[in-house]
Scaffold this active site. Structure first.
Site, PDB file in Angstrom:
ATOM      1  N   TYR A   1      -9.249  16.126   3.497  1.00  7.91           N
ATOM      2  CA  TYR A   1      -9.728  15.955   2.121  1.00  7.91           C
ATOM      3  C   TYR A   1     -11.038  16.710   1.981  1.00  7.91           C
ATOM      4  O   TYR A   1     -11.853  16.739   2.920  1.00  7.91           O
ATOM      5  CB  TYR A   1      -9.987  14.472   1.821  1.00  7.91           C
ATOM      6  CG  TYR A   1      -8.741  13.683   1.535  1.00  7.91           C
ATOM      7  CD1 TYR A   1      -7.923  14.011   0.456  1.00  7.91           C
ATOM      8  CD2 TYR A   1      -8.377  12.585   2.316  1.00  7.91           C
ATOM      9  CE1 TYR A   1      -6.771  13.280   0.181  1.00  7.91           C
ATOM     10  CE2 TYR A   1      -7.232  11.850   2.047  1.00  7.91           C
ATOM     11  CZ  TYR A   1      -6.438  12.205   0.979  1.00  7.91           C
ATOM     12  OH  TYR A   1      -5.307  11.490   0.705  1.00  7.91           O
TER      13      TYR A   1
ATOM     14  N   THR B   1      -5.705  18.783   1.094  1.00  9.95           N
ATOM     15  CA  THR B   1      -5.175  18.054  -0.059  1.00  9.95           C
ATOM     16  C   THR B   1      -6.104  18.243  -1.250  1.00  9.95           C
ATOM     17  O   THR B   1      -7.299  17.964  -1.174  1.00  9.95           O
ATOM     18  CB  THR B   1      -5.012  16.556   0.290  1.00  9.95           C
ATOM     19  OG1 THR B   1      -4.089  16.472   1.367  1.00  9.95           O
ATOM     20  CG2 THR B   1      -4.496  15.765  -0.889  1.00  9.95           C
TER      21      THR B   1
ATOM     22  N   GLN C   1      -4.426  17.100   8.165  1.00 11.38           N
ATOM     23  CA  GLN C   1      -4.692  17.091   6.713  1.00 11.38           C
ATOM     24  C   GLN C   1      -6.152  16.764   6.458  1.00 11.38           C
ATOM     25  O   GLN C   1      -6.701  15.827   7.043  1.00 11.38           O
ATOM     26  CB  GLN C   1      -3.800  16.058   6.020  1.00 11.38           C
ATOM     27  CG  GLN C   1      -4.080  15.870   4.538  1.00 11.38           C
ATOM     28  CD  GLN C   1      -5.059  14.740   4.258  1.00 11.38           C
ATOM     29  OE1 GLN C   1      -5.089  13.741   4.982  1.00 11.38           O
ATOM     30  NE2 GLN C   1      -5.883  14.899   3.227  1.00 11.38           N
TER      31      GLN C   1
ATOM     32  N   ARG D   1      -4.106   1.898  -7.796  1.00 11.01           N
ATOM     33  CA  ARG D   1      -2.836   1.209  -7.563  1.00 11.01           C
ATOM     34  C   ARG D   1      -3.091  -0.284  -7.712  1.00 11.01           C
ATOM     35  O   ARG D   1      -3.850  -0.886  -6.955  1.00 11.01           O
ATOM     36  CB  ARG D   1      -2.301   1.560  -6.176  1.00 11.01           C
ATOM     37  CG  ARG D   1      -1.939   3.034  -6.077  1.00 11.01           C
ATOM     38  CD  ARG D   1      -1.469   3.420  -4.702  1.00 11.01           C
ATOM     39  NE  ARG D   1      -2.492   3.257  -3.696  1.00 11.01           N
ATOM     40  CZ  ARG D   1      -3.357   4.199  -3.321  1.00 11.01           C
ATOM     41  NH1 ARG D   1      -3.324   5.392  -3.875  1.00 11.01           N
ATOM     42  NH2 ARG D   1      -4.252   3.961  -2.392  1.00 11.01           N
TER      43      ARG D   1
ATOM     44  N   TYR E   1       0.841  -1.203   0.000  1.00  6.90           N
ATOM     45  CA  TYR E   1       0.000   0.000   0.000  1.00  6.90           C
ATOM     46  C   TYR E   1       0.878   1.256   0.000  1.00  6.90           C
ATOM     47  O   TYR E   1       0.588   2.240  -0.676  1.00  6.90           O
ATOM     48  CB  TYR E   1      -0.916  -0.031   1.234  1.00  6.90           C
ATOM     49  CG  TYR E   1      -1.635   1.266   1.529  1.00  6.90           C
ATOM     50  CD1 TYR E   1      -2.581   1.787   0.641  1.00  6.90           C
ATOM     51  CD2 TYR E   1      -1.366   1.975   2.707  1.00  6.90           C
ATOM     52  CE1 TYR E   1      -3.226   2.987   0.930  1.00  6.90           C
ATOM     53  CE2 TYR E   1      -2.010   3.163   3.000  1.00  6.90           C
ATOM     54  CZ  TYR E   1      -2.935   3.666   2.103  1.00  6.90           C
ATOM     55  OH  TYR E   1      -3.579   4.856   2.377  1.00  6.90           O
TER      56      TYR E   1
ATOM     57  N   LYS F   1      -2.112  21.244  -0.478  1.00  6.80           N
ATOM     58  CA  LYS F   1      -1.149  20.187  -0.827  1.00  6.80           C
ATOM     59  C   LYS F   1      -1.559  19.511  -2.126  1.00  6.80           C
ATOM     60  O   LYS F   1      -2.709  19.083  -2.260  1.00  6.80           O
ATOM     61  CB  LYS F   1      -1.104  19.160   0.312  1.00  6.80           C
ATOM     62  CG  LYS F   1      -0.268  17.935   0.013  1.00  6.80           C
ATOM     63  CD  LYS F   1      -0.126  17.084   1.261  1.00  6.80           C
ATOM     64  CE  LYS F   1       0.654  15.818   0.992  1.00  6.80           C
ATOM     65  NZ  LYS F   1      -0.098  14.816   0.226  1.00  6.80           N
TER      66      LYS F   1
ATOM     67  N   SER G   1      -3.334  12.440   8.916  1.00  5.55           N
ATOM     68  CA  SER G   1      -4.226  12.286   7.752  1.00  5.55           C
ATOM     69  C   SER G   1      -5.688  12.166   8.187  1.00  5.55           C
ATOM     70  O   SER G   1      -5.987  11.604   9.240  1.00  5.55           O
ATOM     71  CB  SER G   1      -3.820  11.014   6.996  1.00  5.55           C
ATOM     72  OG  SER G   1      -4.836  10.610   6.115  1.00  5.55           O
TER      73      SER G   1
ATOM     74  N   ARG H   1       1.021   8.755  -6.622  1.00  3.18           N
ATOM     75  CA  ARG H   1      -0.123   7.867  -6.384  1.00  3.18           C
ATOM     76  C   ARG H   1      -1.383   8.336  -7.087  1.00  3.18           C
ATOM     77  O   ARG H   1      -2.413   7.684  -7.023  1.00  3.18           O
ATOM     78  CB  ARG H   1      -0.409   7.778  -4.872  1.00  3.18           C
ATOM     79  CG  ARG H   1       0.715   7.152  -4.101  1.00  3.18           C
ATOM     80  CD  ARG H   1       0.617   7.433  -2.617  1.00  3.18           C
ATOM     81  NE  ARG H   1      -0.370   6.621  -1.926  1.00  3.18           N
ATOM     82  CZ  ARG H   1      -0.182   5.371  -1.544  1.00  3.18           C
ATOM     83  NH1 ARG H   1       0.951   4.775  -1.813  1.00  3.18           N
ATOM     84  NH2 ARG H   1      -1.117   4.717  -0.892  1.00  3.18           N
TER      85      ARG H   1
ATOM     86  N   HIS I   1       1.406  13.745  -4.894  1.00  3.65           N
ATOM     87  CA  HIS I   1       0.869  12.720  -3.987  1.00  3.65           C
ATOM     88  C   HIS I   1       1.767  11.475  -3.990  1.00  3.65           C
ATOM     89  O   HIS I   1       1.306  10.334  -3.902  1.00  3.65           O
ATOM     90  CB  HIS I   1      -0.550  12.332  -4.413  1.00  3.65           C
ATOM     91  CG  HIS I   1      -1.482  12.009  -3.263  1.00  3.65           C
ATOM     92  ND1 HIS I   1      -2.436  12.863  -2.805  1.00  3.65           N
ATOM     93  CD2 HIS I   1      -1.589  10.900  -2.483  1.00  3.65           C
ATOM     94  CE1 HIS I   1      -3.104  12.304  -1.804  1.00  3.65           C
ATOM     95  NE2 HIS I   1      -2.587  11.104  -1.589  1.00  3.65           N
TER      96      HIS I   1
HETATM   97  C1  LIG Z   1       0.789   5.025   2.025  1.00  2.00           C
HETATM   98  C2  LIG Z   1       0.531   6.462   1.699  1.00  2.00           C
HETATM   99  C3  LIG Z   1      -0.650   7.045   2.126  1.00  2.00           C
HETATM  100  C4  LIG Z   1      -0.870   8.396   1.873  1.00  2.00           C
HETATM  101  N1  LIG Z   1      -2.007   8.982   2.378  1.00  2.00           N
HETATM  102  C5  LIG Z   1      -2.194  10.318   2.209  1.00  2.00           C
HETATM  103  C6  LIG Z   1      -3.288  10.969   2.818  1.00  2.00           C
HETATM  104  O1  LIG Z   1      -4.081  10.362   3.538  1.00  2.00           O
HETATM  105  N2  LIG Z   1      -3.435  12.304   2.593  1.00  2.00           N
HETATM  106  C7  LIG Z   1      -2.560  13.010   1.806  1.00  2.00           C
HETATM  107  O2  LIG Z   1      -2.724  14.219   1.635  1.00  2.00           O
HETATM  108  N3  LIG Z   1      -1.495  12.411   1.246  1.00  2.00           N
HETATM  109  C8  LIG Z   1      -1.278  11.090   1.432  1.00  2.00           C
HETATM  110  N4  LIG Z   1      -0.181  10.497   0.882  1.00  2.00           N
HETATM  111  C9  LIG Z   1       0.805  11.303   0.146  1.00  2.00           C
HETATM  112  C10 LIG Z   1       1.886  11.832   1.093  1.00  2.00           C
HETATM  113  O3  LIG Z   1       1.337  12.805   1.956  1.00  2.00           O
HETATM  114  C11 LIG Z   1       3.049  12.490   0.325  1.00  2.00           C
HETATM  115  O4  LIG Z   1       2.527  13.412  -0.597  1.00  2.00           O
HETATM  116  C12 LIG Z   1       3.907  11.470  -0.414  1.00  2.00           C
HETATM  117  O5  LIG Z   1       4.051  10.289   0.339  1.00  2.00           O
HETATM  118  C13 LIG Z   1       5.286  12.074  -0.698  1.00  2.00           C
HETATM  119  O6  LIG Z   1       6.080  11.203  -1.406  1.00  2.00           O
HETATM  120  P1  LIG Z   1       7.186  10.240  -0.715  1.00  2.00           P
HETATM  121  O7  LIG Z   1       6.434   9.111  -0.111  1.00  2.00           O
HETATM  122  O8  LIG Z   1       8.023   9.819  -1.875  1.00  2.00           O
HETATM  123  O9  LIG Z   1       7.937  11.044   0.314  1.00  2.00           O
HETATM  124  C14 LIG Z   1       0.074   9.157   1.130  1.00  2.00           C
HETATM  125  C15 LIG Z   1       1.260   8.541   0.715  1.00  2.00           C
HETATM  126  C16 LIG Z   1       1.497   7.213   1.002  1.00  2.00           C
HETATM  127  C17 LIG Z   1       2.796   6.602   0.556  1.00  2.00           C
END
Ligand SMILES: Cc1cc2nc3c(=O)[nH]c(=O)nc-3n(C[C@H](O)[C@H](O)[C@H](O)COP(=O)(O)O)c2cc1C
Length: 400
Positions: free
Chosen positions: A130, A156, A128, A165, A25, A252, A107, A279, A276
């Site tokens: 949504y 976000t 954070q 994914r 994940y 964000k 989050s 993702r 993100h």
């Molecule tokens: C497992 C996972 C869950 C995430 N969940 C959220 C989330 O709930 N809210 C959000 O704004 N970004 C979420 N993100 C994005 C992260 O806040 C961030 O933008 C991203 O992980 C940055 O890239 P990096 O993992 O390469 O440092 C998530 C990222 C990952 C890897």
């Protein structure tokens, strides 16, 4: 943790300790994962400029972000389901961040609730949010974050619909989640993880359970959530959030110069240059390649944060050099958490801080204020250099 030398070591331990569905994940991007890969690849391709015979005896990695003092220009990014990487994951990560003198962002999709984390730590954290269809519930979340005195709201904006994914589908980490035999067998081989989850305060989405009417189990909540991402999200919603949130507001998920300009005009306090973590839009530019363009457009109007692919302290220096005030890190601390809980998150921060300190010394700078394009061999990703950010080390001129 004697043999843990870098974030990659923590990733390898997390790979062994965390059940496959939750490891995957985190370690995945949308569709072909090309943007996920390019976040890291483009970062590594930026060459730092080795300098010698500069007195760097007294170095300081501290800075301020949105007026808050940070021991290193790093904030823990919001990550959903942290409490599934390790029981009480959100609380442990927040404690580790505060102990290290940096901030943690909770989050919306966390396991521990806003109130759980607030009760377990003694300083405010960031929250954070949504934008969801149920505006009354969104308002309620904002009020809850304000009630526990969260010091910044990170809205976000790059998740109007959910990127796919493939690994989550293959692992049954779908909406609603599927219980598969291979997952049950996998969990049976990860007893330390299972014990931490059993001991944890919650097993479901803490911010939603008990607050959304009639939705109390993981399946119904997950289904409700998937329907709540709001494709109608637009700039008028930002005005609305601004009108009801009393504190600092950060958007964000801004990756485009035009969007950054509108954000600056809208009067928010900061933006995070982010895709993100690769993702969402597969095929989008790496976030580091967009950073200097955003810095050029709005860097002097708001606080520009950055995330995507930060795995080392050298990466933090690269991002600061290209105009970021600070970096958010995601997977780097998720792996620390999965590997060793709170101590693992602390280790991630310690590693990145140490690497930044050494990297600053070897590029001839002693403070964050002195980091600019001067530490890069040549300015990447842009036709014209970001000349207004050049810092003259000899005169010790401060960054604005
Ligand atoms: C497992 C996972 C869950 C995430 N969940 C959220 C989330 O709930 N809210 C959000 O704004 N970004 C979420 N993100 C994005 C992260 O806040 C961030 O933008 C991203 O992980 C940055 O890239 P990096 O993992 O390469 O440092 C998530 C990222 C990952 C890897």
């Amino acid at each position: 943790m004697k043999n843990i030398t870098c974030v990659e070591d923590l990733r390898q331990v997390a790979y062994r300790k965390v059940p496959r569905a939750f490891y995957d994940y985190a370690d995945s991007g949308s569709y072909t994962e090309s943007t996920y890969r390019s976040n890291v690849a483009d970062m590594e391709a930026i060459k730092l400029r080795q300098r010698v015979l500069v007195d760097v005896d007294k170095r300081d990695t501290s800075t301020t972000i949105l007026g808050e003092k940070m021991s290193v220009p790093v904030v823990l990014a919001p990550v959903g389901l942290l409490g599934m990487q390790h029981g009480d994951g959100e609380i442990l990560a927040c404690r580790a961040a505060h102990a290290a003198g940096i901030q943690f962002t909770l989050s919306t999709m966390s396991i521990c609730s806003i109130e759980d984390v607030a009760a377990a730590v003694d300083r405010p954290f960031w929250f954070q949010l949504y934008v969801i269809r149920d505006r009354a519930f969104m308002r309620d979340l904002i009020d809850r974050a304000a009630a526990v005195k969260c010091s910044a709201l990170v809205l976000t904006v790059d998740l109007q619909i959910l990127g796919q994914r493939h690994k989550d589908i293959r692992n049954g980490l779908t909406v609603p989640p599927e219980i598969r035999l291979k997952n049950v067998i996998d969990i049976a081989t990860k007893p330390a993880w299972a014990w931490s989850i059993l001991k944890g305060r919650r097993k479901t989405f803490g911010n939603l359970a008990g607050h959304v009417k009639g939705m109390d189990n993981v399946n119904s909540l997950a289904e409700w959530t998937a329907q709540q991402f709001d494709p109608t999200l637009n700039w008028r919603d930002i005005e609305w959030v601004k009108s009801i949130w009393p504190g600092k507001l950060i958007l964000k998920g801004i990756l485009d110069v035009e969007d950054a300009r509108i954000a600056a005009e809208s009067g928010v306090d900061g933006i995070v240059c982010s895709n993100h973590g690769g993702r969402q839009l597969d095929g989008a530019a790496s976030s580091i390649s967009m950073l200097p363009k955003l810095a050029d457009a709005v860097g002097d109007q708001l606080e520009l944060l950055f995330d995507g692919g930060v795995r080392t302290g050298m990466d933090v220096e690269r991002a600061i050099a290209l105009g970021a005030r600070g970096c958010m890190i995601g997977r780097s601390y998720v792996w620390g958490l999965g590997a060793y809980g709170e101590a693992g998150v602390g280790k991630t921060i310690e590693i990145i801080k140490k690497e930044l300190d050494v990297s600053m010394a070897l590029t001839g700078v002693s403070s964050i204020a002195q980091i600019g394009p001067n530490v890069l061999l040549e300015p990447p990703f842009i036709q014209r250099p970001v000349a207004r950010k050049v810092v003259k080390i000899a005169k010790g001129k401060k960054r604005s």
